[in-house]
Write an enzyme that holds these catalytic residues in place. Structure first.
Site, PDB file in Angstrom:
ATOM      1  N   ASN A  91       0.938  -1.051  -0.005  1.00 19.13           N
ATOM      2  CA  ASN A  91      -0.091   0.129   0.007  1.00 19.13           C
ATOM      3  C   ASN A  91       0.781   1.291   0.002  1.00 19.13           C
ATOM      4  O   ASN A  91       1.898   1.215  -0.243  1.00 19.13           O
ATOM      5  CB  ASN A  91      -0.953   0.002   1.046  1.00 19.13           C
ATOM      6  CG  ASN A  91      -2.438   0.436   0.922  1.00 19.13           C
ATOM      7  OD1 ASN A  91      -2.570   1.344   0.359  1.00 19.13           O
ATOM      8  ND2 ASN A  91      -3.395  -0.388   1.008  1.00 19.13           N
ATOM      9  N   ARG A  92       0.257   2.379   0.178  1.00 17.80           N
ATOM     10  CA  ARG A  92       0.772   3.679   0.270  1.00 17.80           C
ATOM     11  C   ARG A  92       1.703   4.141   1.536  1.00 17.80           C
ATOM     12  O   ARG A  92       1.045   3.981   2.574  1.00 17.80           O
ATOM     13  CB  ARG A  92       0.085   4.711  -0.520  1.00 17.80           C
ATOM     14  CG  ARG A  92      -0.411   4.493  -1.788  1.00 17.80           C
ATOM     15  CD  ARG A  92      -1.480   5.354  -2.473  1.00 17.80           C
ATOM     16  NE  ARG A  92      -1.593   5.219  -3.917  1.00 17.80           N
ATOM     17  CZ  ARG A  92      -2.528   4.186  -4.327  1.00 17.80           C
ATOM     18  NH1 ARG A  92      -3.016   3.481  -3.424  1.00 17.80           N
ATOM     19  NH2 ARG A  92      -2.519   3.817  -5.497  1.00 17.80           N
ATOM     20  N   HIS A 117       3.432  -0.073  -2.703  1.00 17.07           N
ATOM     21  CA  HIS A 117       3.988  -1.389  -2.800  1.00 17.07           C
ATOM     22  C   HIS A 117       5.319  -1.700  -2.580  1.00 17.07           C
ATOM     23  O   HIS A 117       5.859  -2.489  -3.597  1.00 17.07           O
ATOM     24  CB  HIS A 117       3.125  -2.319  -3.814  1.00 17.07           C
ATOM     25  CG  HIS A 117       1.693  -2.262  -3.601  1.00 17.07           C
ATOM     26  ND1 HIS A 117       0.841  -2.507  -2.594  1.00 17.07           N
ATOM     27  CD2 HIS A 117       0.789  -2.375  -4.765  1.00 17.07           C
ATOM     28  CE1 HIS A 117      -0.445  -2.341  -2.736  1.00 17.07           C
ATOM     29  NE2 HIS A 117      -0.365  -2.394  -4.134  1.00 17.07           N
ATOM     30  N   HIS A 192      -1.838 -10.256  -3.585  1.00 19.93           N
ATOM     31  CA  HIS A 192      -2.217  -9.071  -4.594  1.00 19.93           C
ATOM     32  C   HIS A 192      -3.208  -9.696  -5.782  1.00 19.93           C
ATOM     33  O   HIS A 192      -3.151  -8.942  -6.995  1.00 19.93           O
ATOM     34  CB  HIS A 192      -1.420  -8.069  -5.031  1.00 19.93           C
ATOM     35  CG  HIS A 192      -2.054  -6.794  -5.460  1.00 19.93           C
ATOM     36  ND1 HIS A 192      -2.936  -6.580  -6.383  1.00 19.93           N
ATOM     37  CD2 HIS A 192      -1.787  -5.386  -4.951  1.00 19.93           C
ATOM     38  CE1 HIS A 192      -3.433  -5.292  -6.463  1.00 19.93           C
ATOM     39  NE2 HIS A 192      -2.667  -4.480  -5.624  1.00 19.93           N
ATOM     40  N   TYR A 194      -5.859 -10.464  -8.366  1.00 21.04           N
ATOM     41  CA  TYR A 194      -7.183  -9.962  -8.861  1.00 21.04           C
ATOM     42  C   TYR A 194      -8.223 -11.426  -9.220  1.00 21.04           C
ATOM     43  O   TYR A 194      -7.805 -12.217  -9.919  1.00 21.04           O
ATOM     44  CB  TYR A 194      -6.984  -9.342 -10.079  1.00 21.04           C
ATOM     45  CG  TYR A 194      -6.537  -8.002  -9.886  1.00 21.04           C
ATOM     46  CD1 TYR A 194      -4.985  -7.977  -9.518  1.00 21.04           C
ATOM     47  CD2 TYR A 194      -6.909  -6.765 -10.586  1.00 21.04           C
ATOM     48  CE1 TYR A 194      -4.489  -6.728  -9.582  1.00 21.04           C
ATOM     49  CE2 TYR A 194      -6.339  -5.546 -10.395  1.00 21.04           C
ATOM     50  CZ  TYR A 194      -5.087  -5.551  -9.882  1.00 21.04           C
ATOM     51  OH  TYR A 194      -4.514  -4.186  -9.877  1.00 21.04           O
ATOM     52  N   ASP A 258     -11.374   1.300  -3.722  1.00 21.75           N
ATOM     53  CA  ASP A 258     -10.077   1.022  -3.205  1.00 21.75           C
ATOM     54  C   ASP A 258      -9.492   1.715  -1.891  1.00 21.75           C
ATOM     55  O   ASP A 258      -9.223   2.863  -1.650  1.00 21.75           O
ATOM     56  CB  ASP A 258      -9.023   1.968  -4.464  1.00 21.75           C
ATOM     57  CG  ASP A 258      -7.644   1.630  -4.401  1.00 21.75           C
ATOM     58  OD1 ASP A 258      -7.212   0.757  -3.587  1.00 21.75           O
ATOM     59  OD2 ASP A 258      -6.936   2.224  -5.191  1.00 21.75           O
ATOM     60  N   GLN A 298      -7.619  -4.255   2.173  1.00 24.17           N
ATOM     61  CA  GLN A 298      -7.662  -3.475   1.276  1.00 24.17           C
ATOM     62  C   GLN A 298      -8.970  -3.951   0.225  1.00 24.17           C
ATOM     63  O   GLN A 298      -8.353  -5.166  -0.362  1.00 24.17           O
ATOM     64  CB  GLN A 298      -6.549  -3.089   0.542  1.00 24.17           C
ATOM     65  CG  GLN A 298      -6.605  -1.964  -0.377  1.00 24.17           C
ATOM     66  CD  GLN A 298      -6.512  -0.578   0.080  1.00 24.17           C
ATOM     67  OE1 GLN A 298      -6.450  -0.252   1.224  1.00 24.17           O
ATOM     68  NE2 GLN A 298      -6.845   0.348  -0.797  1.00 24.17           N
ATOM     69  N   GLU A 325      -6.971  -7.762  -0.245  1.00 24.88           N
ATOM     70  CA  GLU A 325      -5.537  -7.790   0.018  1.00 24.88           C
ATOM     71  C   GLU A 325      -5.802  -7.567   1.596  1.00 24.88           C
ATOM     72  O   GLU A 325      -5.774  -6.406   2.266  1.00 24.88           O
ATOM     73  CB  GLU A 325      -4.740  -6.685  -0.605  1.00 24.88           C
ATOM     74  CG  GLU A 325      -4.744  -6.569  -2.080  1.00 24.88           C
ATOM     75  CD  GLU A 325      -4.455  -5.109  -2.455  1.00 24.88           C
ATOM     76  OE1 GLU A 325      -3.647  -4.527  -2.034  1.00 24.88           O
ATOM     77  OE2 GLU A 325      -5.495  -4.507  -3.291  1.00 24.88           O
TER      78      GLU A 325
END
Ligand SMILES: *[C@@H]1O[C@H](CO)[C@@H](O)[C@H](O)[C@H]1NC(C)=O
Ligand SMILES: *[C@@H]1O[C@H](CO)[C@@H](O)[C@H](O)[C@H]1NC(C)=O
Ligand SMILES: *[C@@H]1O[C@H](CO)[C@@H](O)[C@H](O)[C@H]1NC(C)=O
Length: 359
Positions: A91-92, A117, A192, A194, A258, A298, A325
């Protein structure tokens, strides 16, 4: 197991991607399969990335429910993080910096001025070692990676391991561990993948039903950095306490979901894990239950997917997959009110996930 001597192409074209000071003498990139009956999962040691997850639907038709690419090569420059293990900190991180014990650490910014990430060459962009692979009743594979002091700006050496294991019928567990070797460091790993339960190439996931066992979320600013508040989901499009169609309120959000959810504290009752989420796809009859031992998850609806040419030439667009996540809260290093992600020397971070599929 197919082994591709990728190292050779790195010498030719992607010099910056490989740090030769830490690369073991011979590091091959391969694709490894773990399989039980008609349930199979392919993983590459490039980023410890899940490439495919194949299982039947209610009519017995097999499909691959993980978005991705046909070969390992496109993962090298991929910016979607399809299937990867992301870290050292998922993440950020705002401003790509943080302070720890009075010292400021400057990190590699790869999302405007923020780090996303783990930076340009996070754990999703390195070659992991294959430590062990076993077939049998509970097939598994373990990958390891030795992260070095200063890698992407993070302090201290870190010994990281990820095990993917088929723990039962249509059950996949993911165990991530990281041992701080000589300095305190933040650690926040995430898986991660999808998911598209109808099949990776079946269009958007907006008709899927989602239930998320989280009464709160951490709102973000326009740069997707948490404000530090922890808000109730009540009366907001973020409320998935009861099952809702993912698309039912997505129009109320700028680009889709998100966001980090604060998972409700419940009695953990599956090897220390609690139920995190349930996803159902009515078209195929497949559903996925996710358990984990993490404080947050997340939820991302693939908002940034656009013209990504994936497996079989299928072109992925927005909302063609969803990510759940599990992890610590984003930018925790800059929010003292969020659960700490600091791992002290000699201590081990451990992250458990369990995916239970049914159809
Ligand atoms: C999974 O990997 C195995 C072994 O490398 C390979 O034979 C198989 O075709 C792969 N399956 C998919 C769906 O990529
Ligand atoms: C990745 O991007 C770099 C820089 O644009 C390019 O030189 C390289 O060929 C790309 N590699 C692959 C495998 O696409
Ligand atoms: C899924 O199917 C069930 C039974 O067929 C139905 O009751 C339910 O409303 C459907 N859910 C959605 C989200 O379409």
């Amino acid at each position: 197991m197919a082994k591709i001597p990728l190292l050779f192409c790195f010498f030719l074209s992607s010099f910056a991607l490989v740090d030769f000071s830490t690369a073991a003498p011979k590091k091959f990139v391969g694709v490894y399969e773990i399989k039980k009956g008609d349930f199979s999962v392919n993983i590459t040691n490039w980023g410890a990335t899940v490439i495919s997850v194949i299982l039947p639907d209610s009519k017995g038709h097999l499909a691959d429910i993980a978005l991705g690419f046909d070969s390992v090569i496109p993962y090298i420059n991929d910016t979607t993080y399809f299937g990867a293990i992301v870290g050292r900190v998922a993440n950020r991180i705002a401003g790509a910096r943080f302070k720890l014990n009075g010292k400021e650490y400057k990190l590699v910014a790869n999302d405007g001025k923020n780090m996303l990430h783990g930076g340009h060459r996070g754990f999703s962009k390195v070659i992991w070692s294959v430590k062990e692979q076993k077939a049998g009743k509970f097939p598994y594979i373990t990958f390891t990676y030795r992260s070095f002091d200063g890698e992407q700006g993070f302090p201290g050496n870190l010994a990281v391991a990820v095990t993917y294991k088929i723990t039962g019928d249509y059950e996949l567990s993911v165990t991530m561990t990281a041992k701080a070797l000589n300095k305190p460091t933040p650690v926040n790993l995430a898986q991660h993948t999808y998911w598209n339960l109808a099949g990776h190439n079946s269009g958007d996931i907006l008709s899927n039903t989602l239930q998320l066992f989280a009464s709160h979320y951490t709102p973000v600013d326009s740069g997707l950095i948490p404000t530090g508040k922890i808000l109730s989901v009540e009366q907001t499009p973020y409320d998935f306490l009861r099952p809702y169609k993912i698309g039912s309120r997505i129009d109320k959000l700028p680009t889709g979901y998100d966001i980090n959810y604060v998972l409700d504290v419940s009695h953990p009752d599956h090897h220390g894990m609690k139920k995190t989420a349930m996803v159902k796809d009515n078209k195929s009859g497949r559903s996925m239950e996710l358990w984990s031992n993490q404080p947050g998850v997340q939820f991302y609806t693939g908002n940034f997917l656009k013209d990504v040419v994936g497996k079989g030439g299928y072109v992925y667009g927005p909302h063609d997959g969803l990510c759940l996540e599990t992890q610590g809260f984003p930018d925790s290093v800059n929010h003292p009110n969020f659960p700490s992600q600091i791992v002290n020397p000699g201590k081990v971070y451990r992250h458990d996930m369990l995916f239970k599929f049914s159809f």
